[in-house]
Design a protein around this motif. Structure first.
Motif, PDB file in Angstrom:
ATOM      1  N   VAL A 118       0.837  -1.203   0.000  1.00 33.31           N
ATOM      2  CA  VAL A 118       0.000   0.000   0.000  1.00 33.31           C
ATOM      3  C   VAL A 118       0.870   1.250   0.000  1.00 33.31           C
ATOM      4  O   VAL A 118       0.564   2.234  -0.685  1.00 33.31           O
ATOM      5  N   GLY A 119       1.968   1.218   0.766  1.00 35.18           N
ATOM      6  CA  GLY A 119       2.872   2.364   0.766  1.00 35.18           C
ATOM      7  C   GLY A 119       3.453   2.637  -0.604  1.00 35.18           C
ATOM      8  O   GLY A 119       3.549   3.790  -1.040  1.00 35.18           O
ATOM      9  N   LEU A 120       3.833   1.584  -1.319  1.00 31.93           N
ATOM     10  CA  LEU A 120       4.348   1.745  -2.672  1.00 31.93           C
ATOM     11  C   LEU A 120       3.273   2.218  -3.636  1.00 31.93           C
ATOM     12  O   LEU A 120       3.518   3.059  -4.499  1.00 31.93           O
ATOM     13  N   GLY A 121       2.091   1.678  -3.498  1.00 27.91           N
ATOM     14  CA  GLY A 121       1.040   1.977  -4.464  1.00 27.91           C
ATOM     15  C   GLY A 121       0.316   3.286  -4.233  1.00 27.91           C
ATOM     16  O   GLY A 121      -0.064   3.961  -5.193  1.00 27.91           O
ATOM     17  N   GLN A 122       0.123   3.673  -2.955  1.00 28.18           N
ATOM     18  CA  GLN A 122      -0.747   4.807  -2.681  1.00 28.18           C
ATOM     19  C   GLN A 122      -0.131   5.866  -1.772  1.00 28.18           C
ATOM     20  O   GLN A 122      -0.778   6.856  -1.466  1.00 28.18           O
ATOM     21  N   GLY A 123       1.084   5.646  -1.317  1.00 30.73           N
ATOM     22  CA  GLY A 123       1.741   6.671  -0.529  1.00 30.73           C
ATOM     23  C   GLY A 123       1.636   6.457   0.966  1.00 30.73           C
ATOM     24  O   GLY A 123       1.031   5.500   1.447  1.00 30.73           O
ATOM     25  N   PHE A 124       2.231   7.399   1.709  1.00 31.76           N
ATOM     26  CA  PHE A 124       2.388   7.237   3.154  1.00 31.76           C
ATOM     27  C   PHE A 124       1.058   7.254   3.906  1.00 31.76           C
ATOM     28  O   PHE A 124       0.824   6.415   4.781  1.00 31.76           O
ATOM     29  N   ARG A 125       0.183   8.201   3.588  1.00 32.04           N
ATOM     30  CA  ARG A 125      -1.080   8.296   4.325  1.00 32.04           C
ATOM     31  C   ARG A 125      -1.900   7.029   4.190  1.00 32.04           C
ATOM     32  O   ARG A 125      -2.507   6.562   5.165  1.00 32.04           O
ATOM     33  N   ALA A 126      -1.909   6.450   2.993  1.00 25.97           N
ATOM     34  CA  ALA A 126      -2.641   5.195   2.797  1.00 25.97           C
ATOM     35  C   ALA A 126      -2.000   4.065   3.589  1.00 25.97           C
ATOM     36  O   ALA A 126      -2.700   3.197   4.130  1.00 25.97           O
ATOM     37  N   SER A 127      -0.677   4.068   3.678  1.00 19.56           N
ATOM     38  CA  SER A 127       0.005   3.009   4.428  1.00 19.56           C
ATOM     39  C   SER A 127      -0.311   3.095   5.917  1.00 19.56           C
ATOM     40  O   SER A 127      -0.321   2.069   6.607  1.00 19.56           O
ATOM     41  N   VAL A 128      -0.563   4.288   6.425  1.00 25.13           N
ATOM     42  CA  VAL A 128      -0.953   4.442   7.831  1.00 25.13           C
ATOM     43  C   VAL A 128      -2.304   3.764   8.070  1.00 25.13           C
ATOM     44  O   VAL A 128      -2.502   3.086   9.088  1.00 25.13           O
ATOM     45  N   ALA A 129      -3.230   3.943   7.126  1.00 26.26           N
ATOM     46  CA  ALA A 129      -4.534   3.282   7.239  1.00 26.26           C
ATOM     47  C   ALA A 129      -4.366   1.764   7.198  1.00 26.26           C
ATOM     48  O   ALA A 129      -5.014   1.031   7.952  1.00 26.26           O
ATOM     49  N   ALA A 130      -3.479   1.291   6.315  1.00 24.91           N
ATOM     50  CA  ALA A 130      -3.216  -0.146   6.233  1.00 24.91           C
ATOM     51  C   ALA A 130      -2.613  -0.656   7.533  1.00 24.91           C
ATOM     52  O   ALA A 130      -3.000  -1.719   8.037  1.00 24.91           O
ATOM     53  N   ALA A 131      -1.667   0.088   8.084  1.00 24.82           N
ATOM     54  CA  ALA A 131      -1.033  -0.302   9.351  1.00 24.82           C
ATOM     55  C   ALA A 131      -2.056  -0.338  10.484  1.00 24.82           C
ATOM     56  O   ALA A 131      -2.026  -1.235  11.340  1.00 24.82           O
ATOM     57  N   PHE A 132      -2.967   0.624  10.486  1.00 22.58           N
ATOM     58  CA  PHE A 132      -4.007   0.659  11.516  1.00 22.58           C
ATOM     59  C   PHE A 132      -4.915  -0.556  11.403  1.00 22.58           C
ATOM     60  O   PHE A 132      -5.287  -1.169  12.418  1.00 22.58           O
ATOM     61  N   GLY A 133      -5.267  -0.929  10.166  1.00 28.90           N
ATOM     62  CA  GLY A 133      -6.116  -2.094   9.969  1.00 28.90           C
ATOM     63  C   GLY A 133      -5.446  -3.370  10.448  1.00 28.90           C
ATOM     64  O   GLY A 133      -6.073  -4.203  11.128  1.00 28.90           O
ATOM     65  N   SER A 191      -3.693   6.292  -6.377  1.00 27.27           N
ATOM     66  CA  SER A 191      -5.049   5.762  -6.228  1.00 27.27           C
ATOM     67  C   SER A 191      -5.538   6.043  -4.820  1.00 27.27           C
ATOM     68  O   SER A 191      -4.932   5.627  -3.846  1.00 27.27           O
ATOM     69  N   ARG A 192      -6.664   6.730  -4.736  1.00 26.12           N
ATOM     70  CA  ARG A 192      -7.189   7.133  -3.426  1.00 26.12           C
ATOM     71  C   ARG A 192      -8.332   6.225  -3.010  1.00 26.12           C
ATOM     72  O   ARG A 192      -9.506   6.587  -3.095  1.00 26.12           O
ATOM     73  N   HIS A 193      -8.003   5.018  -2.621  1.00 23.77           N
ATOM     74  CA  HIS A 193      -9.035   4.134  -2.112  1.00 23.77           C
ATOM     75  C   HIS A 193      -9.488   4.635  -0.739  1.00 23.77           C
ATOM     76  O   HIS A 193      -8.732   5.263  -0.006  1.00 23.77           O
ATOM     77  N   LEU A 194     -10.723   4.349  -0.423  1.00 26.11           N
ATOM     78  CA  LEU A 194     -11.255   4.766   0.852  1.00 26.11           C
ATOM     79  C   LEU A 194     -10.419   4.174   1.986  1.00 26.11           C
ATOM     80  O   LEU A 194      -9.996   3.012   1.928  1.00 26.11           O
ATOM     81  N   ALA A 195     -10.190   4.986   3.012  1.00 23.36           N
ATOM     82  CA  ALA A 195      -9.435   4.509   4.163  1.00 23.36           C
ATOM     83  C   ALA A 195     -10.109   3.287   4.774  1.00 23.36           C
ATOM     84  O   ALA A 195      -9.447   2.359   5.250  1.00 23.36           O
ATOM     85  N   PHE A 196     -11.444   3.275   4.722  1.00 24.07           N
ATOM     86  CA  PHE A 196     -12.192   2.134   5.277  1.00 24.07           C
ATOM     87  C   PHE A 196     -11.796   0.837   4.596  1.00 24.07           C
ATOM     88  O   PHE A 196     -11.624  -0.201   5.251  1.00 24.07           O
ATOM     89  N   THR A 197     -11.629   0.865   3.272  1.00 26.91           N
ATOM     90  CA  THR A 197     -11.257  -0.334   2.527  1.00 26.91           C
ATOM     91  C   THR A 197      -9.866  -0.810   2.918  1.00 26.91           C
ATOM     92  O   THR A 197      -9.630  -2.007   3.103  1.00 26.91           O
ATOM     93  N   LEU A 198      -8.942   0.129   3.048  1.00 25.22           N
ATOM     94  CA  LEU A 198      -7.582  -0.223   3.435  1.00 25.22           C
ATOM     95  C   LEU A 198      -7.541  -0.810   4.836  1.00 25.22           C
ATOM     96  O   LEU A 198      -6.846  -1.801   5.099  1.00 25.22           O
ATOM     97  N   VAL A 199      -8.287  -0.205   5.761  1.00 27.29           N
ATOM     98  CA  VAL A 199      -8.351  -0.703   7.130  1.00 27.29           C
ATOM     99  C   VAL A 199      -8.996  -2.089   7.164  1.00 27.29           C
ATOM    100  O   VAL A 199      -8.511  -3.011   7.826  1.00 27.29           O
ATOM    101  N   ARG A 200     -10.082  -2.245   6.398  1.00 24.53           N
ATOM    102  CA  ARG A 200     -10.797  -3.529   6.375  1.00 24.53           C
ATOM    103  C   ARG A 200      -9.901  -4.649   5.866  1.00 24.53           C
ATOM    104  O   ARG A 200      -9.862  -5.740   6.449  1.00 24.53           O
ATOM    105  N   ASN A 201      -9.178  -4.403   4.791  1.00 23.78           N
ATOM    106  CA  ASN A 201      -8.304  -5.440   4.240  1.00 23.78           C
ATOM    107  C   ASN A 201      -7.235  -5.858   5.239  1.00 23.78           C
ATOM    108  O   ASN A 201      -6.959  -7.039   5.424  1.00 23.78           O
ATOM    109  N   GLY A 202      -6.611  -4.867   5.899  1.00 24.32           N
ATOM    110  CA  GLY A 202      -5.592  -5.181   6.889  1.00 24.32           C
ATOM    111  C   GLY A 202      -6.172  -5.932   8.081  1.00 24.32           C
ATOM    112  O   GLY A 202      -5.558  -6.871   8.596  1.00 24.32           O
ATOM    113  N   LEU A 203      -7.363  -5.533   8.510  1.00 24.10           N
ATOM    114  CA  LEU A 203      -8.017  -6.196   9.636  1.00 24.10           C
ATOM    115  C   LEU A 203      -8.298  -7.656   9.321  1.00 24.10           C
ATOM    116  O   LEU A 203      -8.010  -8.554  10.126  1.00 24.10           O
TER     117      LEU A 203
END
Length: 203
Positions: free
Chosen positions: A26-41, A100-112
């Motif tokens: 996610v960090g590679l594909g969408q940047g740092f802010r998206a990776s934070v959402a992924a890490a949170f999930g 690509s600006r996927h919803l933070a909810f989607t990123l969190v859900r996938n990680g969860l």
């Protein structure tokens, strides 16, 4: 809280697994802010396993082969789904020049889901946390909760670090299509291998 617990937890968190791979992708594909959402999930996905181990539900997974196998194969299917998502064009983890600006909810859900659908995580906490409880503790529950919380905080911080490093390499990667292609294949292959390992695992 012992130094041994902190050092052991750090080693466990640093080891590359599904959560690390997901956060890096996610960090590679969408940047740092998206990776934070992924890490949170991914961190949030630890909570059910920690709670299960504390209240003893993980023992049910250990005793019931059927319950373990059902959850295991759900996890296998989701890992294979993540591998396919990375490979397909325009997928959720696609690395491209456009952010690509996927919803933070989607990123969190996938990680969860990556952690929730891993039955071995509950068994890990069941075996890991009690080792660091004071022998003379009359009620170990508060200590278990504290240890689980600290482990989750460490996971979140380390995963943010992974995501930050990946986002810094993003411009280099997207300017080299060959590197980009092999990275996508490598991430997809890694998720596939982890899925096979989980499928072949007994307990």
């Amino acid at each position: 809280m012992s130094v041994e617990f902190l050092l052991t937890s750090l080693v466990v968190v640093l080891l590359p697994g599904t959560g690390v791979l997901y956060t890096l992708a996610v960090g590679l594909g969408q940047g740092f802010r998206a990776s934070v959402a992924a890490a949170f999930g991914c961190t949030l996905g630890i909570l059910p396993a920690a709670v299960a181990s504390i209240v003893g539900l993980a023992a049910v997974l250990h005793a019931s082969a059927v319950a373990f196998q059902i959850l295991k194969y759900l996890g296998v299917a989701y890992l294979f789904y993540m591998a396919w998502t990375i490979l397909r064009d325009g997928g959720a983890l696609s690395v491209s020049e456009e952010r690509s600006r996927h919803l933070a909810f989607t990123l969190v859900r996938n990680g969860l889901l990556l952690n929730v659908l891993n039955p071995k995580l509950s068994l890990f906490f069941l075996a890991f946390l009690p080792q660091f409880i004071s022998p003379d503790a009359s009620n170990p529950t508060p200590q278990l909760i504290t240890l689980a919380f600290v482990f989750m905080v460490m996971t979140f911080v380390v995963f943010i670090g992974y995501g930050g490093c990946a986002s810094l390499a993003r411009d280099y990667v997207i300017s080299r299509p060959t590197v980009l292609l092999w990275l996508r294949r490598s991430f997809a292959g890694a998720f596939g291998v982890l899925g096979l390992r989980l499928a072949l695992a007994d307990r």
